[in-house]
Design an enzyme around this catalytic site. Structure first.
Site, PDB file in Angstrom:
ATOM      1  N   GLU A  35       0.824  -1.213   0.000  1.00 14.95           N
ATOM      2  CA  GLU A  35       0.000   0.000   0.000  1.00 14.95           C
ATOM      3  C   GLU A  35       0.855   1.258   0.000  1.00 14.95           C
ATOM      4  OE1 GLU A  35      -2.905  -0.002  -0.800  1.00 14.95           O
ATOM      5  OE2 GLU A  35      -3.666  -1.996  -0.336  1.00 14.95           O
ATOM      6  N   TYR A 118      -6.876   6.311   3.515  1.00 15.40           N
ATOM      7  CA  TYR A 118      -6.935   5.176   2.594  1.00 15.40           C
ATOM      8  C   TYR A 118      -6.132   3.983   3.117  1.00 15.40           C
ATOM      9  CZ  TYR A 118      -5.727   1.888  -0.916  1.00 15.40           C
ATOM     10  OH  TYR A 118      -5.515   0.700  -1.532  1.00 15.40           O
ATOM     11  N   ASP A 136     -10.282   4.856  -2.482  1.00 18.81           N
ATOM     12  CA  ASP A 136      -9.116   5.403  -3.176  1.00 18.81           C
ATOM     13  C   ASP A 136      -9.608   6.181  -4.392  1.00 18.81           C
ATOM     14  OD1 ASP A 136      -9.901   3.513  -5.006  1.00 18.81           O
ATOM     15  OD2 ASP A 136      -7.866   2.905  -5.498  1.00 18.81           O
ATOM     16  N   CYS A 190     -13.579   1.176 -15.447  1.00 18.92           N
ATOM     17  CA  CYS A 190     -14.085   2.547 -15.309  1.00 18.92           C
ATOM     18  C   CYS A 190     -12.893   3.499 -15.159  1.00 18.92           C
ATOM     19  CB  CYS A 190     -15.014   2.634 -14.099  1.00 18.92           C
ATOM     20  SG  CYS A 190     -15.981   4.153 -13.998  1.00 18.92           S
ATOM     21  N   CYS A 197     -17.139   0.792 -20.892  1.00 21.65           N
ATOM     22  CA  CYS A 197     -18.472   0.601 -20.320  1.00 21.65           C
ATOM     23  C   CYS A 197     -19.133  -0.692 -20.790  1.00 21.65           C
ATOM     24  CB  CYS A 197     -19.345   1.798 -20.640  1.00 21.65           C
ATOM     25  SG  CYS A 197     -18.667   3.362 -20.021  1.00 21.65           S
ATOM     26  N   CYS A 200     -18.631  -3.295 -18.218  1.00 20.02           N
ATOM     27  CA  CYS A 200     -18.907  -2.903 -16.825  1.00 20.02           C
ATOM     28  C   CYS A 200     -20.116  -3.635 -16.247  1.00 20.02           C
ATOM     29  CB  CYS A 200     -19.142  -1.402 -16.750  1.00 20.02           C
ATOM     30  SG  CYS A 200     -19.503  -0.825 -15.064  1.00 20.02           S
ATOM     31  N   CYS A 206     -25.748   2.798 -13.945  1.00 22.71           N
ATOM     32  CA  CYS A 206     -24.812   3.920 -13.914  1.00 22.71           C
ATOM     33  C   CYS A 206     -25.488   5.244 -14.278  1.00 22.71           C
ATOM     34  CB  CYS A 206     -23.656   3.661 -14.869  1.00 22.71           C
ATOM     35  SG  CYS A 206     -22.429   4.985 -14.904  1.00 22.71           S
TER      36      CYS A 206
END
Length: 288
Positions: A35, A118, A136, A190, A197, A200, A206
């Site tokens: 991280e 985060y 995030d 995305c 899309c 997705c 959406c």
DNA sequence: GATACGTGGCT
DNA sequence: TAGCCAAGTAT
């Protein structure tokens, strides 16, 4: 509000990338190191550095026992070298305050150097499986589009955490997957530039799609020019010290190619102020 | 809340 | 090619 959790979970189960930190048994320390490295550095550049880092320092205590210079040098070209220094400080804090064990509570994680909203939640959720919202930049973009119908998120705020929290299933393990899936979706489908899309799993729900993809990306500040900047000068100085045999060089030999003397001095002063280098008797070195 | 902070790949 | 973008944090 549409149920985004179920389609996200199903999509993630069959589409998640096979990343090192998702391997079964990956340590909490490994998650923490990953991280830190992933803070503003792309996944593909992190992977080889993460493996080398964990081989050299398998535990927080191992890193804490080495000099900060070693951490800054090992960080190599990952960018934002202060993260290496902060990761070293966090390791010392974990050794001294948590008996060498990466803490589990968000409050304790937040108290460590270099860990913010985060990273604290990412460790608690992905390493320990606890139930918290993890937000995030990928997740913020996904939520801005799916829920608000905007092409880009607004400024980060605490409200982001509440928004994500409202989407999480009660079940701990499923909540963790939804957090990971939102990030993954933003990273591979995305995306900021050319969203896919057609691939997705939540396109049907959406708001951005329903509104015919309006461009709401106004008011975004441009990243400052890097070429010729003080940041580039800092980078050149640090790179020279990383490659020097004992991580030290005469001040005059460091970045002598920097045409702007005043810029070089500014860079050195700011690196000293940040604790990334030490200066004494005309010698520059990485911190001991 | 705005700003500083690296580095390299992609378009 | 110049600009955009990348699992943020600290001040």
């Amino acid at each position: 509000m549409p149920d985004l959790a179920a389609p996200l979970i199903a999509w993630f189960r069959s589409n998640a990338r096979d990343l090192p930190w998702r391997a079964p048994g990956f340590s909490a320390w490994g998650t923490l190191v990953s991280e830190f490295m992933l803070q503003q550095t792309p996944v593909n550049r992190v992977i080889p550095h993460l493996a080398a880092w964990l081989e050299r320092w398998p535990t927080p205590t191992a890193l804490a026992g080495d000099a900060p210079a070693a951490a800054v040098a090992q960080w190599a070209n990952l960018g934002y070298p202060r993260r290496a220094l902060w990761l070293h400080r966090a390791a010392v804090e974990i050794r001294d305050r948590h008996e060498g064990i990466v803490p589990r509570r968000v409050e304790d994680l937040l108290a460590l150097t270099g860990i913010g909203d985060y990273t604290a939640r990412a460790v608690a959720v992905f390493a320990y499986g606890d139930r918290h919202p993890v937000v995030d930049t990928n997740t913020r973009r996904v939520l801005a589009r799916a829920l608000e119908g905007r092409s880009q998120p607004g400024a980060p705020s605490k409200g982001d955490l509440a928004t994500m929290a409202a989407l999480l299933p009660e079940d701990q393990a499923e909540a963790a997957i939804v957090n990971a899936a939102a990030m993954e979706l933003g990273a591979v489908v995305c995306t900021a530039r050319a969203p896919r899309c057609e691939a997705c799993p939540i396109a049907h729900a959406c708001a951005w799609r329903a509104a015919s993809y309006p461009d709401t990306g106004d008011g975004r500040r441009r990243q400052a020019r890097y070429e010729g900047s003080d940041r580039q000068a800092r980078g050149a100085i640090l790179r020279a010290l990383r490659h020097a045999p004992t991580h030290e060089l005469p001040e005059e030999a460091v970045a002598s190619d920097l045409a702007d003397r005043a810029q070089r001095d500014r860079a050195i002063d700011s690196l000293v102020a940040d604790g990334l280098i030490e200066a004494s008797g005309g010698t520059l070195r990485l911190p001991r």
